[in-house]
Enzyme design. Structure first.
Site, mmCIF file in Angstrom:
data_model
loop_
_atom_site.group_PDB
_atom_site.id
_atom_site.type_symbol
_atom_site.label_atom_id
_atom_site.label_comp_id
_atom_site.label_asym_id
_atom_site.label_seq_id
_atom_site.Cartn_x
_atom_site.Cartn_y
_atom_site.Cartn_z
ATOM 1 N N THR A 93 0.813 -1.222 0.000
ATOM 2 C CA THR A 93 0.000 0.000 0.000
ATOM 3 C C THR A 93 0.850 1.277 0.000
ATOM 4 O O THR A 93 2.056 1.228 0.206
ATOM 5 C CB THR A 93 -0.932 0.012 1.230
ATOM 6 O OG1 THR A 93 -0.171 -0.308 2.385
ATOM 7 C CG2 THR A 93 -2.042 -0.987 1.085
ATOM 8 N N ASP A 94 0.163 2.392 -0.209
ATOM 9 C CA ASP A 94 0.851 3.690 -0.269
ATOM 10 C C ASP A 94 0.838 4.384 1.088
ATOM 11 O O ASP A 94 0.820 5.615 1.158
ATOM 12 C CB ASP A 94 0.166 4.603 -1.294
ATOM 13 C CG ASP A 94 0.001 3.952 -2.633
ATOM 14 O OD1 ASP A 94 0.986 3.393 -3.115
ATOM 15 O OD2 ASP A 94 -1.103 3.986 -3.194
ATOM 16 N N SER B 240 1.313 8.564 4.891
ATOM 17 C CA SER B 240 0.638 8.514 3.598
ATOM 18 C C SER B 240 1.683 8.914 2.574
ATOM 19 O O SER B 240 2.180 10.043 2.601
ATOM 20 C CB SER B 240 -0.532 9.491 3.585
ATOM 21 O OG SER B 240 -1.091 9.523 2.305
ATOM 22 N N ARG B 241 2.030 7.976 1.677
ATOM 23 C CA ARG B 241 3.170 8.240 0.798
ATOM 24 C C ARG B 241 2.821 9.114 -0.396
ATOM 25 O O ARG B 241 3.677 9.808 -0.906
ATOM 26 C CB ARG B 241 3.767 6.916 0.318
ATOM 27 C CG ARG B 241 4.439 6.201 1.453
ATOM 28 C CD ARG B 241 5.138 4.937 1.004
ATOM 29 N NE ARG B 241 5.370 4.119 2.183
ATOM 30 C CZ ARG B 241 4.875 2.916 2.386
ATOM 31 N NH1 ARG B 241 4.123 2.368 1.466
ATOM 32 N NH2 ARG B 241 5.134 2.249 3.484
ATOM 33 N N VAL B 242 1.595 9.073 -0.847
ATOM 34 C CA VAL B 242 1.258 9.893 -2.016
ATOM 35 C C VAL B 242 0.178 10.931 -1.721
ATOM 36 O O VAL B 242 -0.038 11.834 -2.517
ATOM 37 C CB VAL B 242 0.801 9.026 -3.218
ATOM 38 C CG1 VAL B 242 1.919 8.162 -3.720
ATOM 39 C CG2 VAL B 242 -0.411 8.204 -2.862
#
Lengths: 186, 509
Positions: B342-343, B368-370
């Site tokens: 997951t992102d 939260s990466r994006v």
């Protein structure tokens, strides 16, 4: 089509296939002769299965019995294969091996065993029609076996390998019933 | 409605006359063994992986194993109707389900058949359950935010449309609550931009699903929601199929240019169902007895979440998978797998939950990466400081018990942190709009709460929002429209908060 338990047993089927392939492709006689020999001895082997599969009888005795039965084919590859099966305690699979060998034989001859199930016997004309239609469909020559089944109202069912063409009245009626129910008449 | 018998006869007659049947070539096999939802069959020599097969008894099955002599089939129904020797017919079709607008507002099983007693569903077509995820050419980066209505998430762990954000935590830590709040919050979105929400219940009790459906109904959220449910009592293949079905339904809307939110609740049970199936299919077990392809099981599912480019209609599919951990162990097999796919993840901690911090999000390890690029400017302006303030507070928290011995600056950090933690608490089913979140976080990070007693922070927040809604609705609207705190808006916001503070002190002290 797959009613007998031996066929159901997949492991047996797998092992039997190995022996059948070994016999079909080993050096020696040609495939037609191998088939002729196998056809002639299979019932005899079956009759003596008690001795061949009995663990209390020594291998040498079993070999003697086999050689007496197969005295005509002493130097043929069938004797070697059967001895190997007795030694490996696989002789009980002989029927299965026979079936697999027949399948290989028919494959090599571009033929296939076909069961045609109908209520009554088919005449030569009908058989010929089914044969030519089958050849058109599969590019293989059918070896037709007619089976009579009183449950078939009319028409016929063709079965080979895992394929079925159901051209019976039973099937048509079932489809009609499904069609009527699905369309919700009321 | 009454019909005469001759009318019925005429209808049947015309149907029979119009009936045309064709002779078809069927490929059939035979059941060798059946047990625990798994069938071993002989024949079906040309069957393909994932193909739908039909048993004589009318039950459906899916081909999962192809071996030398036998085919392994998972039963998608009652396996008690299947007997040894029964015939199985190939359909020539890979597993597919009915999709369409008719599913909105309905509760369906993983084969998209209605289970809510509201009658038949009108499907627009069928889609295969297993498809390859859109490639890079068809995608575009995640840019648009998907608001959960939860301050802590929208502020610090923002989710973008097309993102995959994992919700992870022990049992009873509020994982489903976050998912349900997110669905409810989509009500705020204008209808054209509102995501279609799909809640996939995997291995849950029927009572839990009924409760969730009731909550969504009560909040008028079922109007844009579909529930796909495979219950605990359903056979493992149905549990295995459920998330793929949910995703397939979502993809139908995504390819039509709509935004979709899919919640998989939860993938731990999904992995367990797959483990059961794999062991029964005699696939070799690996770590924790899961089969070797358990990573692929989830990666191929979550990879289908994406934001499509404009040429493909710019639809999106946001995935919120849920994973239940055992005793806080995020290093177990399935949690680590899904974390890496997951992102980002929202990590819920039982200790926070029992300390009354709800939602019990551990902001330190949640990421939260994006989502950052999907966050609106206004939120970035106010929430940037929030994470730093909370991190400093967490570091200094250990010293809080020595309060009297601490210097003034440290004390102020602790004081601010305590208030921010209090501010981020939020009741269930009370999601806030983006502008409301911005106002509340602004008040906290700019120190307007520093002199408010800790017990009154919640009250301050509620009354501040009421005050602004009543007297300065235009301020909320301008934040919603401009999506940033321009100097003018910020000046007005400052003025309003100060004005409210005076009133709060006068009225309520």
């Amino acid at each position: 089509m797959f009613k007998d338990k031996a066929t159901m047993n997949t492991l047996s089927s797998y092992i039997a296939k190995k022996y059948a392939v070994a016999y079909a492709f080993c050096r020696g006689e040609d495939i037609n002769e191998k088939k002729k020999i196998f056809d002639s001895i299979i019932n005899e082997i079956d009759k003596n299965m008690f001795y061949f599969s009995n663990p209390t009888i020594p291998f040498d005795v079993k070999r003697e019995i086999l050689e007496k039965i197969l005295y005509m084919y002493k130097d043929k590859s069938i004797t070697k294969i059967l001895l190997m099966m007795i030694k490996n305690k696989r002789i009980k699979l002989i029927r299965e091996v026979y079936k697999k060998f027949n399948r290989i034989y028919l494959d090599l001859k571009n033929m296939v065993e076909v069961d045609v199930i109908s209520r009554y016997d088919l005449n030569e004309n009908q058989k010929h029609m089914i044969s030519s239609l089958f050849f058109k469909l599969t590019a293989k020559k059918p070896q037709i076996r007619i089976l009579n089944d009183e449950n078939v109202i009319g028409g016929f069912i063709i079965k080979w390998d895992d394929k079925v063409i159901d051209a019976s009245i039973n099937k048509k009626l079932a489809l009609l019933k499904e069609n009527l129910i699905r369309k919700e008449i009321l | 409605m009454s019909m005469r018998s001759d009318e019925i006869t005429n209808i049947i007659k015309s149907r029979v006359e119009g009936f045309v049947s064709y002779v078809e070539l069927d490929e059939v096999g035979e059941v060798i063994s059946v047990g625990d939802g798994i069938v071993k069959a002989f024949g079906l020599n040309s069957a393909i992986m994932g193909e739908l097969v039909k048993f004589e008894s009318g039950v459906d099955g899916m081909v999962m194993n192809i071996e030398m002599e036998v085919v392994g089939i998972v039963v998608l129904g009652d396996d008690k109707l299947i007997k040894e020797g029964q015939k199985i017919k190939r359909t020539g079709k890979v597993m597919g389900i009915g999709v369409g607008e008719g599913l909105i507002g309905r509760i369906v099983d993983p084969l998209s058949r209605p289970i809510d007693g509201k009658g038949e569903i009108k499907y627009s077509g069928t889609r295969p359950v297993e498809v390859i995820a859109p490639g890079i050419v068809e995608r575009q980066p995640v840019r648009h935010p998907l608001y959960t209505g939860i301050k802590a998430i929208d502020g610090m762990i923002p989710i973008g449309r097309g993102q995959r954000e994992l919700i992870i935590g022990d049992r009873q830590t509020g994982k489903t609550a976050i998912a349900i709040d997110t669905i409810i919050n989509q009500k705020r979105e204008p209808q054209a931009k509102r995501p279609i929400c799909i809640y996939v219940a995997i291995g849950q009790r029927e009572m839990s699903v009924a409760r969730i459906a009731k909550i969504l109904q009560d909040h008028a959220a079922m109007e844009y929601t579909i529930i796909v449910a495979a219950f605990a009592s359903d056979p493992a293949p149905m549990l295995y199929l459920a998330p793929y079905s949910g995703c397939t339904i979502g993809e139908y809307f995504m390819w039509k240019g709509k935004d979709v939110l899919v919640i998989y609740d939860d993938l731990s049970k999904h992995a367990q169902a797959y483990r059961q199936m794999s062991l029964l299919l005699r696939r070799p077990p690996g770590r924790e007895a899961y089969p070797g392809d358990v990573f692929y099981l989830h990666s191929r599912l979550l990879e289908r979440a994406c934001k499509l480019n404009d040429q493909n209609g710019s639809g999106s599919l946001t995935a919120l998978p849920i994973i239940e951990t055992q005793a806080n162990d995020v290093s177990a097999y399935i949690p680590t797998n899904v974390i890496s796919i997951t992102d980002g993840q929202i990590y819920l901690e039982p200790s926070l939950f029992y300390a009354g911090i709800r939602p019990a999000i551990n902001v330190g390890i949640s990421v939260s990466r994006v989502g950052g690029s999907a966050q609106v400017k206004a939120m970035r302006q106010v929430a940037g400081k929030l994470r730093i303030d909370l991190a400093q507070y967490n570091e200094l928290q250990a010293f809080a018990q020595f309060a009297s011995d601490l210097d003034k600056e440290t004390l102020s950090f602790i004081r601010r942190g305590q208030r921010l933690v209090e501010l981020l608490k939020q009741n269930q089913y009370e999601p806030l709009s983006m502008s409301e979140e911005v106002i509340v976080i602004y008040a906290g990070t700019r120190g307007y709460l520093d002199d408010v007693e800790l017990e009154r922070v919640k009250e301050f927040e509620i009354k501040l929002l009421d005050y602004i809604r009543k007297n300065y609705q235009s301020l909320i609207e301008s934040i919603e429209i401009k999506k940033e705190l321009t100097p003018d808006i910020e000046a007005e916001l400052k003025k309003v908060i100060e004005e409210f503070k005076k009133e709060f002190a006068r009225k309520f002290d």
